[in-house]
Design a protein around this motif. Structure first.
Motif, PDB file in Angstrom:
ATOM      1  N   SER A   9      13.694 -15.305 -46.365  1.00  0.00           N
ATOM      2  CA  SER A   9      14.745 -14.288 -46.502  1.00  0.00           C
ATOM      3  C   SER A   9      15.742 -14.695 -47.586  1.00  0.00           C
ATOM      4  CB  SER A   9      15.502 -14.114 -45.201  1.00  0.00           C
ATOM      5  OG  SER A   9      14.621 -14.084 -44.133  1.00  0.00           O
ATOM      6  N   ALA A  12       9.081  -9.573 -44.216  1.00  0.00           N
ATOM      7  CA  ALA A  12       9.877 -10.274 -45.209  1.00  0.00           C
ATOM      8  C   ALA A  12      10.887 -11.203 -44.549  1.00  0.00           C
ATOM      9  CB  ALA A  12      10.597  -9.272 -46.106  1.00  0.00           C
ATOM     10  N   LYS A  13      10.857 -11.279 -43.233  1.00  0.00           N
ATOM     11  CA  LYS A  13      11.898 -12.020 -42.540  1.00  0.00           C
ATOM     12  C   LYS A  13      11.325 -13.122 -41.677  1.00  0.00           C
ATOM     13  CE  LYS A  13      15.033  -9.609 -44.373  1.00  0.00           C
ATOM     14  NZ  LYS A  13      16.073 -10.185 -45.234  1.00  0.00           N
ATOM     15  N   TYR A  14      12.143 -14.155 -41.496  1.00  0.00           N
ATOM     16  CA  TYR A  14      11.668 -15.349 -40.831  1.00  0.00           C
ATOM     17  C   TYR A  14      12.014 -15.371 -39.347  1.00  0.00           C
ATOM     18  CZ  TYR A  14      10.671 -20.273 -40.178  1.00  0.00           C
ATOM     19  OH  TYR A  14      10.146 -21.446 -39.741  1.00  0.00           O
ATOM     20  N   THR A  15      13.142 -14.773 -38.992  1.00  0.00           N
ATOM     21  CA  THR A  15      13.511 -14.748 -37.575  1.00  0.00           C
ATOM     22  C   THR A  15      13.763 -13.307 -37.116  1.00  0.00           C
ATOM     23  OG1 THR A  15      15.883 -14.881 -37.955  1.00  0.00           O
ATOM     24  CG2 THR A  15      14.715 -16.967 -37.776  1.00  0.00           C
ATOM     25  N   PHE A  68      16.400 -12.228 -35.663  1.00  0.00           N
ATOM     26  CA  PHE A  68      17.761 -11.842 -36.048  1.00  0.00           C
ATOM     27  C   PHE A  68      17.766 -11.244 -37.467  1.00  0.00           C
ATOM     28  CE2 PHE A  68      22.145 -12.181 -37.273  1.00  0.00           C
ATOM     29  CZ  PHE A  68      22.858 -12.072 -36.099  1.00  0.00           C
ATOM     30  N   GLU A  69      17.096 -11.931 -38.391  1.00  0.00           N
ATOM     31  CA  GLU A  69      17.029 -11.437 -39.772  1.00  0.00           C
ATOM     32  C   GLU A  69      16.290 -10.115 -39.839  1.00  0.00           C
ATOM     33  OE1 GLU A  69      15.005 -14.490 -41.923  1.00  0.00           O
ATOM     34  OE2 GLU A  69      16.372 -16.026 -41.200  1.00  0.00           O
ATOM     35  N   GLU A  70      15.218 -10.036 -39.045  1.00  0.00           N
ATOM     36  CA  GLU A  70      14.405  -8.826 -39.023  1.00  0.00           C
ATOM     37  C   GLU A  70      15.261  -7.616 -38.643  1.00  0.00           C
ATOM     38  OE1 GLU A  70      11.208  -8.440 -39.842  1.00  0.00           O
ATOM     39  OE2 GLU A  70      11.122  -6.351 -39.219  1.00  0.00           O
ATOM     40  N   ILE A  71      16.095  -7.801 -37.637  1.00  0.00           N
ATOM     41  CA  ILE A  71      16.914  -6.682 -37.173  1.00  0.00           C
ATOM     42  C   ILE A  71      18.006  -6.356 -38.194  1.00  0.00           C
ATOM     43  CG2 ILE A  71      18.485  -5.947 -35.319  1.00  0.00           C
ATOM     44  CD1 ILE A  71      16.698  -7.737 -33.465  1.00  0.00           C
ATOM     45  N   ALA A  72      18.460  -7.391 -38.918  1.00  0.00           N
ATOM     46  CA  ALA A  72      19.504  -7.162 -39.919  1.00  0.00           C
ATOM     47  C   ALA A  72      18.974  -6.463 -41.171  1.00  0.00           C
ATOM     48  CB  ALA A  72      20.153  -8.492 -40.305  1.00  0.00           C
ATOM     49  N   LEU A 124       2.868 -21.165 -33.370  1.00  0.00           N
ATOM     50  CA  LEU A 124       4.011 -20.360 -32.981  1.00  0.00           C
ATOM     51  C   LEU A 124       4.697 -19.732 -34.178  1.00  0.00           C
ATOM     52  CD1 LEU A 124       5.885 -21.922 -30.002  1.00  0.00           C
ATOM     53  CD2 LEU A 124       4.877 -19.666 -30.259  1.00  0.00           C
ATOM     54  N   LEU A 163      22.452 -10.878 -45.328  1.00  0.00           N
ATOM     55  CA  LEU A 163      22.853 -11.580 -44.116  1.00  0.00           C
ATOM     56  C   LEU A 163      23.316 -13.000 -44.443  1.00  0.00           C
ATOM     57  CD1 LEU A 163      22.993 -11.770 -41.009  1.00  0.00           C
ATOM     58  CD2 LEU A 163      20.572 -12.352 -41.028  1.00  0.00           C
ATOM     59  N   ARG A 178      13.433 -16.737 -32.908  1.00  0.00           N
ATOM     60  CA  ARG A 178      11.964 -16.812 -32.948  1.00  0.00           C
ATOM     61  C   ARG A 178      11.437 -16.089 -34.176  1.00  0.00           C
ATOM     62  NH1 ARG A 178       9.933 -16.749 -27.546  1.00  0.00           N
ATOM     63  NH2 ARG A 178       7.856 -16.405 -28.407  1.00  0.00           N
ATOM     64  N   SER A 179      10.212 -16.414 -34.571  1.00  0.00           N
ATOM     65  CA  SER A 179       9.580 -15.651 -35.635  1.00  0.00           C
ATOM     66  C   SER A 179       9.060 -14.353 -35.024  1.00  0.00           C
ATOM     67  CB  SER A 179       8.410 -16.439 -36.220  1.00  0.00           C
ATOM     68  OG  SER A 179       7.526 -15.558 -36.868  1.00  0.00           O
ATOM     69  N   TYR A 184       6.564 -12.819 -35.620  1.00  0.00           N
ATOM     70  CA  TYR A 184       5.108 -12.861 -35.458  1.00  0.00           C
ATOM     71  C   TYR A 184       4.675 -13.671 -34.249  1.00  0.00           C
ATOM     72  CZ  TYR A 184       4.498 -10.554 -39.868  1.00  0.00           C
ATOM     73  OH  TYR A 184       4.518  -9.626 -40.864  1.00  0.00           O
ATOM     74  N   SER A 185       5.587 -14.469 -33.696  1.00  0.00           N
ATOM     75  CA  SER A 185       5.180 -15.319 -32.580  1.00  0.00           C
ATOM     76  C   SER A 185       5.357 -14.596 -31.248  1.00  0.00           C
ATOM     77  CB  SER A 185       6.015 -16.603 -32.591  1.00  0.00           C
ATOM     78  OG  SER A 185       7.351 -16.302 -32.237  1.00  0.00           O
TER      79      SER A 185
END
Lengths: 257, 269, 292
Positions: A132, C100-103, C105-109, A3, A226, C141-142, C144-145
């Motif tokens: 991040s 470069a992002k883990y979740t 939320f971070e991706e959108i930020a 996942l 962030l 969530r990641s 990628y998942s």
């Protein structure tokens, strides 16, 4: 399919709470000392790195990396070095036409320890550091964002590449490519496997460049982050200790050799 | 060549149960479309047919071959598999070499390889492009190269995994034409697709999958008319089928010809 | 007021002979929803890249004519100014994830970090954008998942959070299953209803007919038709040039020859088709049209 296709283990531990730069300093201190110190501290450092894995509470995930990635590689190196290295006087055993000398086994052990320290300390950094936050902290400290991006995204994308390689392998086997029988056939199978992987990556790189550009990556405005990534007094203390430790091991090398 | 699947179960190492008891027989020369939402198990099922995946339990037979006993490279002589993304298989310097790769792997004599390659290139409108590097072609044409590279293997069974995804109408028509030619040659064809109109216009038998099981399996008209059941696996009937229902036609129609016949019947009787 | 104004635009990619766009003239009003149709290779993507500033700034090459979008001029503005006003979403959801992002939320930020939005405001905007596209539950969530449809919605949210004046979408649903596509079209439609200017390149004629205010047909780098969905999508010219048309239109065209379609106009949506085919062939088509 897992996942979470990233190395990072999202839990809390003293190691997770450390500033990313502190952990990065640890990695470099370990590597430099392992490769340059005299007398050779690599085996001792290897034990130290293993212990940090427990502090970070990632021993379980680390074990997976160890078994799947590190051990096969270093075992191979160990055997190659101890068997095929010429010279050495005290013969332990004979493997076919090759003599295995005590000196070579010792040298192989040290080399393997160094590689172990290098790969394992990196693995523990990745397992305990939020990607991040690593990127934010390094960028905030002045690392060019482009460079920070390349480093982080490469680490994130490695597991994706693996999945992709698997699909390519399936596609080519479906076209009758024999990747299982003889050694020669396996070697011949490399081009059909690597070709699509490389080309696919080129396409991906361009599209990804557009995608991050579309999100203002090269904007000249000062970036914001962030997450606030704390850098405590303990962090600074650990970093200085590591720097001094590294300098001492370098000094030892200069004086003792 | 006959495909026989008996009580097939498959569980991924992660523990996801992808197939939960599939039993199917596909006769030699049938054209079958497999539809259903993402994650229904369509691709997992298809990958069992050439041994890329092995059953957790149950069995798959291609002709008399049990897929557990033969490697994918061996099964490739019986089952051709066109993957969804052509970029995950193209590697040769030119189109001709790329298309010849499969038949060469199968050990066909040189003359036969040449004949098959030419034929496959003709079927896919690639003759003019045989000396081009596949990567100098547009993604649309790369897709055709991938299709040619599999049909040149001259296997009795051909599987297409979402062949029309991202393609324009002209390319979809070209692919439909390839499938027509293969049908005339008596090949067994299995196509996974999300494109309901393409499915309705080119396949006689339709299998609907949902959550690792076969939800519906039958003649295209019977299956595609079951709007409520299809909705449970998030599939919408083809455009003309929906229109026919809306107009209150008694029979299910799935292509233009059937639609117009039903329309004529309605007004002239 | 026109927010997009392309005047006599001709563009050639580097190292190519034939222009990808030839004498393109396009004006889009603020708040309009314009769909671009065309065969693969007709220049749809190039047009999208031009609107989003990547042609010529990213791809280089030769551009003549004038490109003005949201008050910027392609010959004067930088790409980083451009992306503040025009958002671009394209086909492959996977390649639009920053990596470069883990979740989620971070991706959108990520985009907001790049353009220096203060942290507090950033969080509010990300949450709001996720609510709008219905992906709040994916926040941790990641990226990628996720499934393709979810990834594409994340890509779309990552652009919407930057609050562009114009949203450009290049076949955003081509890699998705029908459900994924429907989810993404739903979000696009919401944006258009809220007054965002939307330009969408797309093959799925049925969706275009339902949502777009206007359809532009592109063929070999030139605009050959420009009008309402019904005008453009029922044009005989599309047939000649090998465009995809809806089954409703083609069935009605055949039915017309058989005397079974009596309306003047051919249908493009299920509703139009159902209405037209329900008329008895003997009813006068003229009167029917007037009463509409």
């Amino acid at each position: 399919m897992s996942l979470n296709r990233s190395f990072f283990v999202p839990i809390d531990s003293p190691l997770h709470r450390l500033n990313p730069l502190t952990k990065l300093t640890f990695v470099f201190a370990m590597i430099i000392s392992a490769f340059l110190s005299v007398p050779d501290m690599a085996p001792a450092l290897a034990v130290l790195v293993l212990l940090t894995g427990f502090i970070g509470k990632v021993q379980r995930q680390y074990r997976t990396v160890l078994l799947k990635l590190i051990l096969p590689a270093i075992l191979f190196m160990f055997v190659m070095q101890s068997v095929f290295l010429p010279g050495g006087e005290t013969i332990l055993i004979q493997v076919g036409r090759f003599d295995v000398a005590r000196e070579n086994v010792r040298a192989a052990f040290l080399t393997v320890s160094r590689v172990f320290v290098m790969v394992s300390s990196f693995a523990i950094l990745l397992l305990t550091t939020h990607p991040s936050k690593l990127m934010a902290d390094l960028t905030r400290r002045g690392l060019p964002p482009q460079l920070a991006y390349v480093i982080i995204s490469t680490l994130q994308i490695l597991p994706q590449m693996q999945a992709k390689a698997q699909t390519i392998l399936s596609a080519q086997r479906s076209r009758g490519l024999d990747t299982e029988s003889t050694f020669l056939k396996r070697v011949r199978a490399i081009v059909p496997l690597v070709g699509p992987l490389v080309f696919g990556s080129l396409v991906e790189v361009e599209e990804r460049a557009i995608a991050i550009e579309a999100r203002g990556f090269t904007s000249p405005r000062a970036k914001t982050f962030l997450y606030e990534v704390p850098d405590t007094r303990a962090d600074r203390l650990i970093r200085w200790t590591l720097v001094i430790f590294t300098l001492l091991s370098l000094a030892a090398r200069i004086w003792l050799s | 060549m006959r495909i026989e699947i008996k009580d097939l179960h498959f569980t991924y190492p992660s523990g996801v149960q992808a197939l939960r008891g599939i039993s199917l027989t596909i006769e030699s020369g049938e054209q079958v479309a497999i539809i259903g939402q993402n994650g229904a198990g369509k691709t997992t099922l298809a990958r069992h047919l050439n041994g890329l995946l092995q059953p957790t339990s149950g069995e798959v037979r291609i002709g008399y071959w049990d897929t557990r006993r033969y490697s994918t490279a061996k099964l490739a002589a019986r089952v051709g598999y066109v993957f969804q993304n052509p970029d995950e298989q193209l590697f040769s310097r030119d189109v001709h070499m790329e298309v010849a790769f499969g038949p060469k792997n199968l050990g066909y004599p040189k003359e036969r390889v040449e004949a098959l390659v030419s034929e496959a290139l003709e079927m896919t409108d690639l003759l003019q492009k045989r000396e081009t590097n596949p990567y100098d072609l547009s993604p649309t044409w790369r897709k055709m190269v991938a299709i040619a590279s599999v049909i040149a293997m001259d296997t009795p069974i051909v599987i297409f995994d979402e062949p029309t995804t991202g393609q324009d109408a002209a390319t979809i028509e070209r692919i439909a034409n390839v499938i027509r030619v293969l049908r005339e040659r008596g090949k067994t064809i299995l196509t996974i697709t999300h494109d309901m109109d393409f499915c309705a216009e080119n396949f006689e038998r339709v299998i609907v999958m949902s959550q690792g099981q076969v939800l519906l399996d039958g003649k295209a008209n019977d299956v595609l008319g079951q709007e409520e059941i299809l909705a449970t696996t998030y599939v919408e009937p083809p455009q003309l089928t929906r229109l026919g229902k809306r107009l209150g036609f008694k029979e299910t129609v799935r292509n233009e010809e059937e639609f117009l016949t039903a329309l004529q019947k309605r007004w002239r009787i | 007021m026109a927010i997009v104004n392309l005047h006599n635009v001709t563009y050639k990619y580097p190292l190519t002979e034939t222009p990808a766009l030839q004498n393109v003239n396009l004006r889009v009003k603020e708040g309009e929803f314009v769909a671009i149709i065309g065969r693969n290779g007709a220049g749809k993507s190039t047009l999208c890249y031009t609107l989003a500033g990547f042609v010529p700034h990213f791809f280089k090459g030769e551009l003549t004519g004038s490109v003005e979008v949201a008050g910027m001029d392609a010959s004067k503005s930088h790409l980083h100014e451009w992306v503040l006003n025009v958002g671009l979403v394209f086909q492959n959801p996977f390649n639009q994830i920053s990596g470069a992002k883990y979740t989620v939320f971070e991706e959108i930020a990520f985009g907001l970090e790049n353009i220096g939005v203060p942290r507090d405001e950033m969080k509010v905007r990300v949450e709001e954008a996720m609510r709008l596209t219905g992906i709040s539950d994916l926040a941790d969530r990641s990226p990628y998942s996720l499934s393709g449809g979810q990834q594409q919605r994340v890509a779309l949210t990552s652009i919407l959070v930057m609050q562009p004046k114009v949203l450009v979408l290049d076949e955003p649903t081509s890699q998705l299953d029908p459900i994924g596509a429907r989810e993404v079209f739903g979000v696009i439609r919401t944006m258009a209803e809220q007054g965002m200017t939307v330009v969408l390149a797309e093959h799925k004629v049925e969706w275009i007919a339902r949502f777009a205010d206007r359809v532009v047909a592109l063929h070999e780098g030139k605009i050959i038709l420009d009008g309402t969905p019904r005008e453009v999508l029922t044009s005989d010219l599309l047939l000649d040039k090998g465009f995809g048309i809806s089954r409703y239109t083609s069935a009605a065209r055949k039915a017309r020859e058989l005397g079974l379609w009596r309306q003047e106009q051919l249908p493009v949506t299920l509703e139009e088709a159902a209405e037209g085919f329900a008329l008895t062939p003997n009813a006068s088509p003229k009167r029917r049209c007037e009463s509409k």
